[in-house]
Motif scaffolding. Structure first.
Motif, PDB file in Angstrom:
ATOM      1  N   ARG A   1      38.329  41.015  44.006  1.00  0.00           N
ATOM      2  CA  ARG A   1      39.076  41.159  42.751  1.00  0.00           C
ATOM      3  C   ARG A   1      39.837  39.870  42.417  1.00  0.00           C
ATOM      4  O   ARG A   1      39.907  39.462  41.261  1.00  0.00           O
ATOM      5  N   VAL A   2      40.419  39.245  43.440  1.00  0.00           N
ATOM      6  CA  VAL A   2      41.159  38.001  43.197  1.00  0.00           C
ATOM      7  C   VAL A   2      40.217  36.917  42.692  1.00  0.00           C
ATOM      8  O   VAL A   2      40.500  36.220  41.703  1.00  0.00           O
ATOM      9  N   LEU A   3      39.069  36.752  43.358  1.00  0.00           N
ATOM     10  CA  LEU A   3      38.124  35.717  42.933  1.00  0.00           C
ATOM     11  C   LEU A   3      37.593  35.998  41.531  1.00  0.00           C
ATOM     12  O   LEU A   3      37.411  35.072  40.722  1.00  0.00           O
ATOM     13  N   ALA A   4      37.349  37.278  41.213  1.00  0.00           N
ATOM     14  CA  ALA A   4      36.878  37.617  39.872  1.00  0.00           C
ATOM     15  C   ALA A   4      37.939  37.292  38.828  1.00  0.00           C
ATOM     16  O   ALA A   4      37.634  36.777  37.745  1.00  0.00           O
ATOM     17  N   ALA A   5      39.212  37.569  39.145  1.00  0.00           N
ATOM     18  CA  ALA A   5      40.288  37.265  38.199  1.00  0.00           C
ATOM     19  C   ALA A   5      40.437  35.763  37.990  1.00  0.00           C
ATOM     20  O   ALA A   5      40.793  35.310  36.897  1.00  0.00           O
ATOM     21  N   LEU A   6      40.151  34.982  39.036  1.00  0.00           N
ATOM     22  CA  LEU A   6      40.246  33.528  38.921  1.00  0.00           C
ATOM     23  C   LEU A   6      38.995  32.918  38.301  1.00  0.00           C
ATOM     24  O   LEU A   6      38.976  31.713  38.003  1.00  0.00           O
ATOM     25  N   GLY A   7      37.939  33.736  38.141  1.00  0.00           N
ATOM     26  CA  GLY A   7      36.700  33.211  37.585  1.00  0.00           C
ATOM     27  C   GLY A   7      35.974  32.278  38.531  1.00  0.00           C
ATOM     28  O   GLY A   7      35.313  31.329  38.101  1.00  0.00           O
TER      29      GLY A   7
ATOM     30  N   ALA B   1      45.429  38.617  49.788  1.00  0.00           N
ATOM     31  CA  ALA B   1      44.162  39.324  49.973  1.00  0.00           C
ATOM     32  C   ALA B   1      43.870  40.278  48.833  1.00  0.00           C
ATOM     33  O   ALA B   1      42.818  40.921  48.807  1.00  0.00           O
ATOM     34  N   ASP B   2      44.778  40.421  47.893  1.00  0.00           N
ATOM     35  CA  ASP B   2      44.608  41.282  46.723  1.00  0.00           C
ATOM     36  C   ASP B   2      45.707  40.907  45.744  1.00  0.00           C
ATOM     37  O   ASP B   2      46.646  40.175  46.096  1.00  0.00           O
ATOM     38  N   GLY B   3      45.630  41.417  44.547  1.00  0.00           N
ATOM     39  CA  GLY B   3      46.686  41.107  43.590  1.00  0.00           C
ATOM     40  C   GLY B   3      46.380  41.684  42.229  1.00  0.00           C
ATOM     41  O   GLY B   3      45.215  41.781  41.820  1.00  0.00           O
ATOM     42  N   PHE B   4      47.426  42.085  41.512  1.00  0.00           N
ATOM     43  CA  PHE B   4      47.291  42.555  40.143  1.00  0.00           C
ATOM     44  C   PHE B   4      47.322  41.356  39.199  1.00  0.00           C
ATOM     45  O   PHE B   4      47.352  40.197  39.621  1.00  0.00           O
ATOM     46  N   ASP B   5      47.342  41.638  37.908  1.00  0.00           N
ATOM     47  CA  ASP B   5      47.205  40.571  36.908  1.00  0.00           C
ATOM     48  C   ASP B   5      48.288  39.515  37.027  1.00  0.00           C
ATOM     49  O   ASP B   5      48.025  38.321  36.841  1.00  0.00           O
ATOM     50  N   ASP B   6      49.547  39.930  37.310  1.00  0.00           N
ATOM     51  CA  ASP B   6      50.629  38.955  37.362  1.00  0.00           C
ATOM     52  C   ASP B   6      50.445  37.979  38.521  1.00  0.00           C
ATOM     53  O   ASP B   6      50.604  36.763  38.369  1.00  0.00           O
ATOM     54  N   VAL B   7      50.076  38.501  39.689  1.00  0.00           N
ATOM     55  CA  VAL B   7      49.850  37.635  40.845  1.00  0.00           C
ATOM     56  C   VAL B   7      48.641  36.733  40.608  1.00  0.00           C
ATOM     57  O   VAL B   7      48.677  35.525  40.896  1.00  0.00           O
ATOM     58  N   CYS B   8      47.575  37.308  40.053  1.00  0.00           N
ATOM     59  CA  CYS B   8      46.376  36.500  39.806  1.00  0.00           C
ATOM     60  C   CYS B   8      46.649  35.416  38.771  1.00  0.00           C
ATOM     61  O   CYS B   8      46.066  34.323  38.837  1.00  0.00           O
ATOM     62  N   ALA B   9      47.537  35.683  37.802  1.00  0.00           N
ATOM     63  CA  ALA B   9      47.888  34.653  36.817  1.00  0.00           C
ATOM     64  C   ALA B   9      48.561  33.471  37.499  1.00  0.00           C
ATOM     65  O   ALA B   9      48.267  32.304  37.192  1.00  0.00           O
ATOM     66  N   VAL B  10      49.472  33.742  38.436  1.00  0.00           N
ATOM     67  CA  VAL B  10      50.131  32.665  39.169  1.00  0.00           C
ATOM     68  C   VAL B  10      49.121  31.924  40.043  1.00  0.00           C
ATOM     69  O   VAL B  10      49.119  30.682  40.100  1.00  0.00           O
TER      70      VAL B  10
END
Length: 662
Positions: A259-265, A210-219
């Motif tokens: 934030r997760v969806l934004a990081a995934l584009g 449900a949330d995540g920083f850069d490292d989690v979003c990269a995975v």
């Protein structure tokens, strides 16, 4: 990219298990890997698969908590493992940081003691962990964090924080080690890069984030891009207007998902929707979405007239915490009276959880609190603290009796005989005026009463237990306590070793050793690992008097939780009831039940009070690039809304008074 969402009104993990079987087929359970946010989510997913299998035999997929990814996972798809130094042990890190805090004593009005330096060291470690998760380099960010307009003491604080920007990195380089979170972040980025370069040929899903920083979003991005990858998010709110979605504050329950969806584009409309809620839960979901609207969007309430969706919701107003716990226990017991129904209490208030578990025992219902238990409140930790307190107070009557009457006390006898002997000692020497300090003072008080003609009471006073003759009992006690009776100051490893040996001698019975009784079970294992780490790594700290041990243990135990299934027994021998659960908010995200009680809905509990920490103000955190404290409120709001939609029947409970105050 394959991104999907399960509505908050459906049992999330059961839906994942059903979809996995649907895509892999009845015989393909064991292929592939599923990534989950944590170990407790991994256990819950295993249970969901078992419910799905319903007695059928099958190999389950690998279920990996994302924080447990290691070099073996990185190399499992042909990528080279990153050449990383080992992570520093937690107790060693805190001991070194505490030493650095003590050396920087001129930053304080008075030089801190070891028990005061330990929580400061923990706060420094938490600051470094938070920065590493957020990808912030403190060495570059902190020097400019204090605006000249700020109060002068903030500049002095930044001078003290040179511990984490200069001294600590230098120590790590000398030792060839890394911070644990920094190493975990590096491994996750390496795993993401490995999957990007060579996508896995088997299914890999990432579920429940449900949330995540850069490292989690990269995975997550690498999983979503893989040919057989799938990312499944919990409860994306598709009803929010686009202009509201794009400007969500950190305190909104959907802010982390956005934030997760934004990081995934990935745009929200590109997310696939899995499963269908029933009509009542869909109406409740709309109500929850509306009531959580940010302040700038409240005018939406007047645009549409939709049903409130209050079906299945109830409210409990209790006068105080104890009556709240009693009422919740009755509600859960009533839910269990209907065949096959599962019930749960969800609360971040650990005190309420313990009260409800105790009240349920009145009905013969044993509930396991899967959200964990504070280490400081577990029986072996309490026993160690009582021993340290008795030694520090030179065996004053109250401290000594609290130790001897603890269930773990045995002194080589049966626990019943030990308590009977302690009661006799209380009657004969410890009531009335306190004897002189120490065991010698207690012997002198007994001798004085004997000279005055006082005689022990009849043996029938303690039947069926058999108290020992008091001189023999005191000899046993003296021999057990000898390892901890250090005169003057000593190193912390020596004091802690003596404390452990004395505790083992005190806990021994006529049939079991003290080590077997103290260190068994989840709480015993956690405490033994902690004490072993302290004994190994605290030699660098200054020598201490033995009367410093109680405060030091309290500082060390603070904030530590014990997790793991425990075999609990009720008064009539009942085992843990599998249909009742007491959950913290993290467990509740992925749990499904027929009746859920949300307990302790008071300010400061739901949501927790925001705290920027002892080192940086909010403006300083913003200038340094650290996450805002309000992000915790958003996570708590997500937990609350997920729990509110997790069951057909939900009871909202709040006491009118908490800890004696309105």
């Amino acid at each position: 990219m394959r991104i999907a969402s399960v509505p908050a009104g459906l049992p999330f993990l059961d839906e994942i298990a059903a979809r996995w079987e649907e895509r892999r087929g009845p015989g393909g359970f064991g292929d592939g890997m599923i990534l989950v946010p944590g170990r407790r989510a991994a256990r819950a997913l295993v249970e969901a698969f078992l419910r799905r299998l319903d007695g059928r035999a099958a190999l389950l997929p690998r279920i990996v908590a994302i924080g447990d990814v290691d070099e073996d996972e990185v190399t499992s798809f042909g990528a080279a493992a990153p050449d990383l130094p080992p992570a520093v042990e937690p107790e060693r890190r805190l001991a070194v940081l505490a030493m650095l805090v003590l050396r920087a004593g001129d930053a304080f009005a008075a030089t801190p003691t070891v028990d005061q330096a330990w929580p400061l060291a923990r706060a420094l470690a938490e600051l470094m962990d938070e920065a590493e998760r957020a990808g912030v380099d403190l060495r570059a960010a902190l020097p400019d964090a204090a605006d000249p307009r700020f109060a002068a003491h903030w500049a002095k604080t930044l001078e003290f924080l040179r511990i984490v920007t200069e001294a600590w990195p230098l120590w790590l380089d000398e030792q060839g080690m890394m911070n644990p979170v920094a190493r975990s972040v590096a491994l996750l980025h390496a795993q993401a890069a490995a999957w990007r370069a060579s996508p896995p040929g088997e299914p890999v899903w990432a579920v429940g984030f449900a949330d995540g920083f850069d490292d989690v979003c990269a995975v997550l991005g690498a999983v979503a891009a893989a040919p057989l990858g799938q990312v499944v998010l919990p409860g994306v709110d598709f009803a929010l207007a686009e202009e509201v979605w794009d400007a969500l504050p950190d305190t909104h329950p959907q802010a982390g998902v956005r934030r997760v969806l934004a990081a995934l584009g990935v745009a929200r409309e590109e997310v696939a929707r899995w499963g269908h809620e029933d009509v009542a839960l869909r109406a409740r979901g709309r109500l929850v979405s509306d009531m959580m609207l940010p302040a700038g969007a409240l005018d939406a309430w007047g645009r549409e007239r939709t049903p409130f969706g209050l079906e299945g919701l109830a409210r409990l107003d209790a006068p105080d915490q104890q009556q709240e716990a009693a009422a919740i226990a009755m509600i859960l017991r009533d839910g269990l009276s209907r065949a096959g129904r599962r019930v749960a209490l969800v609360t971040p208030d650990r005190a309420l959880a313990r009260r409800v578990a105790t009240e349920l025992l009145r009905y013969g219902v044993v509930a396991d609190d899967s959200a964990g238990e504070p280490l400081a409140l577990t029986p072996p930790a309490v026993f160690l603290r009582l021993l340290a307190e008795a030694v520090a107070r030179d065996f004053a009557p109250v401290a000594l009796l609290a130790l001897l009457k603890h269930p773990l006390a045995g002194l080589g006898m049966t626990p019943g005989n030990c308590r009977a002997s302690a009661r006799r000692l209380e009657r004969m020497a410890l009531r009335g005026p306190a004897p002189p300090p120490g065991l010698a003072g207690i012997r002198a008080a007994l001798a004085a009463k004997a000279d005055a003609g006082d005689r022990p009471e009849a043996e029938t006073a303690d039947r069926p237990d058999q108290p020992e003759a008091l001189p023999v009992f005191l000899d046993r006690l003296d021999a057990a306590l000898r390892p901890v009776m250090v005169k003057g100051s000593a190193s912390l490893p020596d004091l802690l070793t003596g404390l452990v040996r004395a505790a083992e001698a005190l806990a021994a019975t006529d049939t079991r050793t003290g080590a077997e009784r103290l260190w068994s079970g989840a709480e015993g294992h956690a405490l033994s690992r902690l004490m072993a780490g302290l004994i190994v790594h605290t030699a660098i700290l200054p020598e201490q008097e033995r009367d410093q041990l109680p405060a030091f243990l309290l500082s060390v135990f603070a904030g530590r939780m014990v997790f793991g299934q425990k075999v609990l027994r009720g008064r009539e021998g009942e085992a843990v009831n599998p249909r009742v659960a007491i959950l913290g908010v993290l467990e509740a995200r992925l749990h499904a039940a027929d009746l859920v009680v949300l307990g302790g809905l008071n300010e400061g509990i739901w949501p927790p009070a925001t705290d920027p920490g002892p080192w940086l103000s909010r403006p300083m955190r913003r200038r340094a690039g650290l996450p805002s404290p309000e992000r915790m409120i958003g996570a708590s709001a997500h937990d609350f809304t997920a729990a509110l939609l997790s069951a057909p029947e939900v009871v909202l409970s709040a006491p009118a008074r908490r800890e004696g105050a309105p």
